[in-house]
Design a protein around this motif. Structure first.
Motif, PDB file in Angstrom:
ATOM      1  N   ARG A 105      59.350  -3.248  72.206  1.00 59.96           N
ATOM      2  CA  ARG A 105      58.188  -3.793  71.572  1.00 59.96           C
ATOM      3  C   ARG A 105      57.936  -2.718  70.440  1.00 59.96           C
ATOM      4  O   ARG A 105      57.532  -2.987  69.392  1.00 59.96           O
TER       5      ARG A 105
ATOM      6  N   LYS B 161      60.361  -2.450  82.719  1.00 66.50           N
ATOM      7  CA  LYS B 161      59.075  -2.566  82.142  1.00 66.50           C
ATOM      8  C   LYS B 161      58.915  -1.532  80.918  1.00 66.50           C
ATOM      9  O   LYS B 161      58.661  -1.795  79.841  1.00 66.50           O
TER      10      LYS B 161
ATOM     11  N   ASP C 158      61.423  -2.686  78.102  1.00 64.09           N
ATOM     12  CA  ASP C 158      60.679  -3.639  77.255  1.00 64.09           C
ATOM     13  C   ASP C 158      59.664  -3.140  76.395  1.00 64.09           C
ATOM     14  O   ASP C 158      59.467  -3.371  75.023  1.00 64.09           O
TER      15      ASP C 158
ATOM     16  N   ARG D 290      68.738  -2.609  78.253  1.00 62.10           N
ATOM     17  CA  ARG D 290      68.176  -3.617  78.654  1.00 62.10           C
ATOM     18  C   ARG D 290      68.994  -4.818  79.362  1.00 62.10           C
ATOM     19  O   ARG D 290      69.053  -5.568  80.510  1.00 62.10           O
TER      20      ARG D 290
END
Ligand SMILES: [Zn+2]
Length: 125
Positions: free
Chosen positions: A46, A39, A42, A74
């Motif tokens: 972003r 998470k 991510d 990732r």
């Protein structure tokens, strides 16, 4: 109670119920930890995407580098997630702790360090 030599092979092979329980708990713990860190990765990916619209050339290179790092991370996390999920499926199927290549029992000591290991040390090497 332990019997020497022979006896019907149990599905989970050489691992005791206690060992198997410990290892599957460890797998679940690692799964949770990994999900959390994915998470964060991510979010890092972003954030970099947003940054790129508003920054100069040098910091843009920085963020591209960071993005590459995060993307690599990732990928590794996703691969590890796959291994952990597969290991938990083997626990369910009663196949956990058996080498996927040669079928030998993977020693508890190895599983203790790499609970997601699908293969024994000699098959990986
Ligand atoms: Zn093997």
């Amino acid at each position: 109670m332990s019997r020497k030599g022979g006896g019907p092979p149990r599905k989970t092979g050489h691992l005791s119920d206690t060992q198997l329980g410990e290892l599957s708990e460890e797998l679940l713990r690692q799964l949770e930890r990994l999900k959390k860190s994915m998470k964060i990765t991510d979010e890092a990916l972003r954030t970099v995407e947003l940054d790129q619209t508003a920054v100069g050339r040098l910091s843009r290179m920085d963020s591209l580098q960071n993005q590459a790092l995060s993307a690599g991370l990732r990928e590794r996390e996703a691969a590890r997630l796959g291994q952990i999920v597969a290991a938990l499926q083997r626990v369910d199927a009663g196949l956990y702790g058996t080498c996927a290549s040669c079928g030998a029992g993977i020693p508890f000591e190895r599983l203790f360090v790499f609970p997601e290991a699908p293969e024994c040390a000699s098959c990986v090497a």
